[in-house]
Scaffold this motif. Structure first.
Motif, PDB file in Angstrom:
ATOM      1  N   ALA A   1       0.841  -1.210   0.000  1.00 34.46           N
ATOM      2  CA  ALA A   1       0.000   0.000   0.000  1.00 34.46           C
ATOM      3  C   ALA A   1       0.871   1.252   0.000  1.00 34.46           C
ATOM      4  CB  ALA A   1      -0.926  -0.014   1.203  1.00 34.46           C
ATOM      5  N   GLU A   2       2.016   1.166   0.677  1.00 40.02           N
ATOM      6  CA  GLU A   2       2.902   2.332   0.749  1.00 40.02           C
ATOM      7  C   GLU A   2       3.871   2.383  -0.426  1.00 40.02           C
ATOM      8  OE1 GLU A   2       4.635   1.643   4.535  1.00 40.02           O
ATOM      9  OE2 GLU A   2       2.863   2.318   5.645  1.00 40.02           O
ATOM     10  N   GLY A   3       3.760   1.361  -1.311  1.00 46.29           N
ATOM     11  CA  GLY A   3       4.605   1.366  -2.510  1.00 46.29           C
ATOM     12  C   GLY A   3       6.052   1.045  -2.213  1.00 46.29           C
ATOM     13  N   VAL A   4       6.284   0.329  -1.090  1.00 50.68           N
ATOM     14  CA  VAL A   4       7.656   0.002  -0.709  1.00 50.68           C
ATOM     15  C   VAL A   4       8.168  -1.142  -1.567  1.00 50.68           C
ATOM     16  CG1 VAL A   4       9.121  -0.845   1.171  1.00 50.68           C
ATOM     17  CG2 VAL A   4       7.225   0.698   1.661  1.00 50.68           C
ATOM     18  N   GLY A   5       9.455  -1.110  -1.903  1.00 46.87           N
ATOM     19  CA  GLY A   5      10.094  -2.278  -2.493  1.00 46.87           C
ATOM     20  C   GLY A   5       9.962  -2.341  -3.993  1.00 46.87           C
ATOM     21  N   GLN A   6       9.529  -3.503  -4.483  1.00 51.29           N
ATOM     22  CA  GLN A   6       9.643  -3.807  -5.895  1.00 51.29           C
ATOM     23  C   GLN A   6       8.571  -3.102  -6.735  1.00 51.29           C
ATOM     24  OE1 GLN A   6      11.001  -7.525  -6.664  1.00 51.29           O
ATOM     25  NE2 GLN A   6      12.114  -7.494  -4.764  1.00 51.29           N
TER      26      GLN A   6
END
Ligand code: SF4
Length: 470
Positions: free
Chosen positions: A53-58
């Protein structure tokens, strides 16, 4: 260059068959689901969703989602079954289940937000068409309200031919399903009786014709070889009948007789199972007949007509592999909904409770029903890329792995590259200076090649729990 088996298929020496017919995973994921641990549960899953949801990572965090919805109910049991299902004739049981599914979907909307795009939806089971038209309408309505479906979304459903008619197929099309998969397995009446699944050829032919008239974009037929009472001659007849039906896709699975693990299989008389040599000749005949009928060999288990999106993806090197097998969808997060469903979010896998009671309990308590899973390590991610390249492209280019994972292939996989030598000597792979190429013969045993790179296999895995390769 893509590598495909030749039409007639290479002759397979018996000695090679004996060498390679060992138990092994099908690699619909890496690591495989038997590596999931209970230490990964609902809190870890919620964390993975939050990261998405937070757009973290890949980049997968930004890509549309894939949804898998498991409907566990079946009216009667097929003796070869290895699925998670509940056999019942009480259709009223679906009501409670659908209410629980709705709660599970709502939990996801809360965690991810209400505007998550979805480009792939698959209803599997069990028997999704155990649900009535009204119930399917309700479920699809809930899914459409909860997520933003892309206009070109692939929406597929597994269909037991014994549970539908022309009218029901029209209804499925009206609900937005554009892909159907029919469970056929074998058309021979003796085989059908031996596995307790009787569905005449004429019935399936009429349904496929109705599916085409209803505008379904793609039809698939599932077959199994190695079933009781099957012979090379009887199975050849089934293959010819399937070619006559000309579905867009064919999935051909090897029956794995594991009666200790799968209770329904105890009702199969092992003496009626075809021996290994006959299984091989059934597989060879199928490969040859399907190629002769114009089908592209996509990869392990899968065939498709040349203009089907799976065959096109194969030609263009865009194949992917997920828990449902080969797919055209890029590496995206998968939300598994329903009892026993498996999901993949970011660098993690998760699986829901396998019993209805546990599943209901969790949702009544407002918790995700995830009971096991896995947070992938860096090593898992490297090996997943390697195994998927071999399984999907039939070719592993060192440079792409080195750039993506910042390793040196020759150092990182020194022992694995050496371990490929016997497979190269057997003609399954060719080791080039900067690549590994699966040969036409090697495509028959592609998971055997992938196994070389599976670190978990070398550790503490009970190998007997996997099916045979052939
Ligand atoms: S094979 Fe499919 S229809 Fe048959 S019992 Fe298993 S899940 Fe149900």
């Amino acid at each position: 260059m893509q590598q495909t088996p030749p039409g007639a298929g290479p002759a397979i020496a018996e000695a090679l068959l004996r060498d390679l017919d060992v138990a092994g995973p099908r690699y619909t994921s890496y690591p495989t689901a038997d590596r999931f641990v209970e230490a990964f549960g609902a809190p870890q899953y919620a964390q993975a969703l939050q990261s998405r949801a937070e757009g973290v990572g890949q980049s997968a965090a930004a890509a549309p989602l894939s949804l898998y919805v498991h409907i566990p109910f079946c009216e009667s049991v097929c003796y070869y079954c290895a699925c998670n299902k509940v056999v019942t004739r009480q259709h009223g049981r679906a009501e409670l289940y659908l209410a629980a599914l709705e709660r599970e979907i709502a939990l996801h909307v809360t965690a991810l937000g209400s505007n998550q795009r979805v480009s792939q939806v698959h209803l599997g089971g069990g028997t999704p068409t155990f649900l009535s038209d009204r119930e399917l309408t309700g479920l699809m309505g809930v899914l459409k309200d909860a997520f933003a479906w892309t206009p070109e979304a692939e929406v597929s459903i597994e269909v037991d031919p014994r549970t539908v008619d022309r009218q029901r197929l029209l209804h499925l099309a009206a609900l937005g399903f554009n892909r159907l998969s029919f469970g056929v397995q074998d058309f021979d009446p003796d085989v059908q009786r031996a596995v307790h699944r009787v569905q005449p050829f004429e019935q399936v032919r009429a349904l496929l014709a109705a599916a085409r008239e209803s505008g379904f974009r793609s039809t698939n037929v599932d077959l199994i070889y190695g079933l009781p009472q099957q012979t090379p001659a009887s199975f050849l007849r089934t293959i010819e009948q399937v070619c006559e039906l000309r579905p867009d896709r064919i999935a051909l699975y090897a029956y794995a007789h594991l009666p200790q693990r799968f209770k329904p299989q105890r009702r199969i008389d092992a003496a009626l199972l075809p021996p290994a040599e006959q299984r091989i000749s059934m597989l060879s005949a199928a490969l040859s007949q399907f190629a002769g009928a114009g089908y592209t060999y996509v990869g392990m288990d899968h065939f498709a007509l040349p203009d089907d999106s799976l065959a096109v993806a194969k030609r263009q090197g865009r194949l992917h592999r997920n828990f449902q097998g080969y797919s055209t969808q890029p590496d995206c997060d998968l939300i598994g909904l329903g009892v026993s469903a498996i999901g993949k979010v970011g660098a993690s896998y998760s699986q829901n409770a396998k019993t209805l009671d546990e599943y209901y309990d969790a949702l009544e308590g407002g918790r995700f029903p995830v009971v096991r899973g896995l947070a992938l390590t860096r090593d898992d991610l490297v090996r997943r890329s390697v195994i998927m390249a071999l399984m999907c492209q039939g070719r592993l280019d060192f440079e792409s792995i080195e750039l993506a994972h910042l390793i040196r292939m020759r150092d990182y996989f020194a022992s694995e590259l050496e371990a490929l030598a016997p497979l190269e000597a057997s003609g399954l792979v060719v080791r080039e200076p900067g690549a590994i190429v699966v040969t036409p013969l090697g495509w028959y045993f592609v998971r055997r090649i992938a196994m070389v790179f599976d670190r978990h296999l070398r550790v503490d895995r009970a190998r007997e729990q996997f099916s045979r390769l052939i």
